[in-house]
Write an enzyme that holds these catalytic residues in place. Structure first.
Site, PDB file in Angstrom:
ATOM      1  N   HIS A 183       0.825  -1.203   0.000  1.00  0.00           N
ATOM      2  CA  HIS A 183       0.000   0.000   0.000  1.00  0.00           C
ATOM      3  C   HIS A 183       0.862   1.256   0.000  1.00  0.00           C
ATOM      4  O   HIS A 183       2.045   1.217   0.348  1.00  0.00           O
ATOM      5  CB  HIS A 183      -0.909   0.027   1.235  1.00  0.00           C
ATOM      6  CG  HIS A 183      -0.184  -0.336   2.500  1.00  0.00           C
ATOM      7  ND1 HIS A 183      -0.306  -1.575   3.092  1.00  0.00           N
ATOM      8  CD2 HIS A 183       0.695   0.346   3.270  1.00  0.00           C
ATOM      9  CE1 HIS A 183       0.452  -1.630   4.167  1.00  0.00           C
ATOM     10  NE2 HIS A 183       1.078  -0.464   4.305  1.00  0.00           N
ATOM     11  N   ASP A 283       7.428  -5.180   3.306  1.00  0.00           N
ATOM     12  CA  ASP A 283       6.353  -5.114   4.297  1.00  0.00           C
ATOM     13  C   ASP A 283       5.047  -5.675   3.744  1.00  0.00           C
ATOM     14  O   ASP A 283       4.661  -5.374   2.611  1.00  0.00           O
ATOM     15  CB  ASP A 283       6.157  -3.649   4.718  1.00  0.00           C
ATOM     16  CG  ASP A 283       5.092  -3.490   5.779  1.00  0.00           C
ATOM     17  OD1 ASP A 283       5.272  -4.036   6.874  1.00  0.00           O
ATOM     18  OD2 ASP A 283       4.079  -2.823   5.499  1.00  0.00           O
ATOM     19  N   GLU A 325       8.434  -9.825   5.207  1.00  0.00           N
ATOM     20  CA  GLU A 325       7.686  -9.608   6.433  1.00  0.00           C
ATOM     21  C   GLU A 325       6.311 -10.233   6.195  1.00  0.00           C
ATOM     22  O   GLU A 325       5.373  -9.576   5.761  1.00  0.00           O
ATOM     23  CB  GLU A 325       7.578  -8.109   6.754  1.00  0.00           C
ATOM     24  CG  GLU A 325       7.037  -7.808   8.141  1.00  0.00           C
ATOM     25  CD  GLU A 325       5.549  -7.498   8.175  1.00  0.00           C
ATOM     26  OE1 GLU A 325       4.956  -7.490   9.269  1.00  0.00           O
ATOM     27  OE2 GLU A 325       4.965  -7.260   7.097  1.00  0.00           O
ATOM     28  N   HIS A 394       9.084  -3.940  16.668  1.00  0.00           N
ATOM     29  CA  HIS A 394       8.240  -2.749  16.818  1.00  0.00           C
ATOM     30  C   HIS A 394       6.763  -3.100  16.842  1.00  0.00           C
ATOM     31  O   HIS A 394       5.928  -2.274  17.219  1.00  0.00           O
ATOM     32  CB  HIS A 394       8.501  -1.787  15.660  1.00  0.00           C
ATOM     33  CG  HIS A 394       7.924  -2.277  14.363  1.00  0.00           C
ATOM     34  ND1 HIS A 394       8.459  -3.341  13.669  1.00  0.00           N
ATOM     35  CD2 HIS A 394       6.842  -1.881  13.656  1.00  0.00           C
ATOM     36  CE1 HIS A 394       7.739  -3.567  12.590  1.00  0.00           C
ATOM     37  NE2 HIS A 394       6.753  -2.704  12.552  1.00  0.00           N
TER      38      HIS A 394
END
Length: 642
Positions: A183, A283, A325, A394
């Protein structure tokens, strides 16, 4: 930055126009001959049905050629080195460190000035959380990217990134950067053009004129953030269309069925690689392809995309490594490294999220059966790939991966227990954390908190209980000993090497208060870091414990990434047993997850194909086999035959 879209705007250029000299042309041709068939096959599977497929294929190779042309002499030297040492990321001295740049060093230049701290710790791999320009306001911790080719101005410039990457290499550190693949932010120029009505850029996203098709998709989709961002589509009033927004309404999902999107992202990958980034953290890769009637995760086309990215970046920048990820169920995880005839042809690295979650589960239960059973069911990673093993990051600890066999709606009792335990809601529990995205029965998601707080150090310090402090430190050592020995690159999260605790200040910030993950995103405590060599301080005790494990791992050939890891079923349910055995050496790890002493029988050790005498690499203690081997509370040993 110019916008590149259709083949008409992305016309193929010859290699002379791109700027390749004769030597580069020969190098490009050789690499294309080797890796081109992989790229062609993957891209044909994605876009081969299009009449303009050959035009797009030519353009993709032009992008790769331009990436090669833009490669600096320093990076070309790195390319050559990595070609001859393809196992560079599998070596046992590899140690990762993950941090937010602003919270670690203030700016990229501030990070550069702190590199000696990292190299003293033993770090060889530095992952900085998103440094590219995010949208203003809410940005999902920087993962809502407004401009991939500009650094967040609060951190510096692209020149600062390049200088940091070069300085990292001088310290023996590879720089890792995020690339949000699924995105963009709704303020990205592609999204702004789409919002303004440009049909070309509306084609970069998944846009629908009404709810008919989105409602069909929703029948099989799950919500990622059910408590704060329910639903997967957002109505955009300016263009009166519904846009796919898997994560948050301000993050618009890219449409990889459009080859223009693939071309744009490939180009951006090479821009970052040519600034000196050595590893790209890809990601949310599991979400990149949408298919009606599915959960739109882990689709076959995602793996075609990754193989194509891998092949084309190998042509332009062979030193670049890709890291997946993919926070997915265990049965899907290894596929992101490639499987079957494509084993090792997707990402070089992948987060072992399953291991991380299982470690916390075993610690709460005080038992290792679930950890052992689920790990034994997972296939080994392909040759020439490695895991990223970690305890904290995180993000939250996502419990749903433990419910993969459950057909009933809602979380299992075990998942609810874990959510309560790590939020400090279980009587007698040691953890201090908070739940993340947890509401009704179907919305138990994860837990937030720093390693030390979740492992009991925060509560022990509050109570000034020396015995509880010792147990908390033993838990931290236990978890570290497993990720250091398991296989892959162990990744430390900023501050965990000092025993830093939860940061509750986020609760007073309106932009962060709704997201408990900020509990474990503190500013680096440099005053505490100055105490790391004081063996009488908590920071010194945690740091010394961590450094000892780092040193024991770094010169131990058996922990090279090509040595298989095999969890074993022993005769004590509280003990985790794991064997590493290969041509480079052997190791037997034993770890006690119970708060009281536990024994391992000679029979169990013999069944693991190890023979006494054995020596613990961590302490030097020798075991002759005259009786059962007893491990203290949360104790762990790395055993070698002597």
């Amino acid at each position: 930055m110019s916008l590149q879209t259709t083949p008409e705007r992305m016309q193929a250029a010859d290699l002379d126009g791109i700027g390749l000299d004769d030597a580069d042309k020969a190098l490009f041709a050789l690499r294309k001959q080797i890796f081109g068939p992989d790229a062609d096959a993957a891209l044909k599977a994605l876009y081969g049905h299009r009449a303009d497929f050959q035009d797009w294929l030519a353009r993709f190779y032009d992008i790769a050629a331009q990436g090669l042309a833009n490669r600096s002499a320093e990076l070309r030297e790195l390319d050559a080195k990595r070609v001859y040492t393809p196992d560079w990321f599998q070596k046992p001295h590899m140690l990762g460190y993950s941090a937010y740049a602003d919270r670690f060093g203030g700016t990229l230049d501030g990070v550069r000035q702190r590199l000696s701290y990292l190299s003293d710790l033993g770090v060889t791999y530095l992952h900085l959380m998103p440094v590219t320009c995010p949208r203003e306001g809410e940005s999902d911790g920087g993962y809502a990217v407004a401009d991939y080719e500009r650094i967040d101005p609060r951190l510096g410039t692209m020149q600062d990134l390049e200088a940091l990457a070069s300085a990292c290499r001088k310290h023996g550190i590879s720089l890792v950067s995020d690339l949000a693949l699924n995105h963009t932010a709704d303020t990205h120029e592609w999204a702004q053009a789409a919002r303004a009505g440009d049909p070309v850029y509306q084609g970069y996203y998944h846009c629908f004129p009404d709810r008919q098709v989105p409602d069909q998709y929703e029948q099989t989709l799950e919500d990622v953030f059910p408590a704060s961002a329910p639903g997967n589509f957002t109505h955009i009033a300016e263009m009166d269309q519904w846009v796919w927004t898997t994560f948050y309404p301000y993050q618009w999902d890219l449409n990889y069925a459009n080859p223009a999107v693939f071309g744009e992202i490939l180009r951006i990958m090479l821009v970052l690689a040519n600034r000196g980034v050595e590893v790209l953290r890809l990601d949310s890769v599991a979400f990149m392809w949408k298919r009606l009637g599915t959960d739109c995760r882990n689709q076959p086309q995602v793996h075609h995309l990754l193989r194509a990215f891998r092949a084309l970046t190998r042509i332009a920048a062979p030193a670049l490594a890709l890291k997946a990820e993919a926070i997915v169920a265990p049965e899907h995880l290894t596929a992101y490294l490639g499987e079957g005839k494509y084993a090792g042809e997707e990402c070089h690295l992948g987060y072992h999220n399953t291991l991380m979650v299982l470690l916390w589960s075993a610690l709460a239960e005080g038992r290792a059966e679930r950890l052992t059973e689920m790990l034994r069911r997972m296939p080994a990673p392909p040759a020439n790939t490695s895991w990223i093993t970690y305890i904290r990051c995180h993000d939250d600890i996502g419990w749903p991966v433990l419910d993969v066999d459950r057909e009933a709606q809602g979380p299992s009792d075990h998942v609810r227990f874990l959510s309560d335990f790590y939020a400090g809601r279980v009587a007698g529990g040691f953890a201090r954390g908070q739940s993340f995205q947890t509401g009704d029965d179907r919305a138990v998601h994860g837990s937030s908190g720093m390693l030390a707080s979740l492992a009991g150090l925060e509560a022990a310090l509050q109570e000034s209980d020396e015995t509880a402090i010792d147990l908390a430190l033993a838990r931290i050592r236990l978890l570290y000993s497993i990720i250091f020995a398991f296989g892959g690159i162990p990744l430390l999260y900023m501050g965990d090497e000092l025993g830093m605790l939860n940061d509750y200040s986020y609760e007073t910030d309106p932009l962060k208060a709704i997201d408990s993950r900020w509990l474990h995103r503190p500013d680096m405590d440099w005053k505490t870091a100055e105490m790391r060599h004081d063996s009488g301080s908590i920071a010194g005790r945690v740091y010394d414990m961590t450094r000892t494990l780092i040193a024991c791992r770094a010169d131990f050939p058996a922990l090279h990434g090509d040595t298989p890891s095999r969890p074993l079923s022993g005769d004590n349910p509280h003990i985790f047993m794991m064997r590493r055995s290969g041509a480079r050496g052997r190791l037997l790890l034993l770890a006690n997850f119970a708060p009281n002493p536990q024994s391992v029988t000679i029979k169990a050790i013999n069944a693991a194909r190890f023979r006494f005498p054995l020596q613990d690499r961590l302490t030097g203690q020798t075991y002759e086999g005259s009786g059962d081997l007893v491990l203290g509370p949360y104790d762990t040993v790395w055993l070698e035959e002597v």
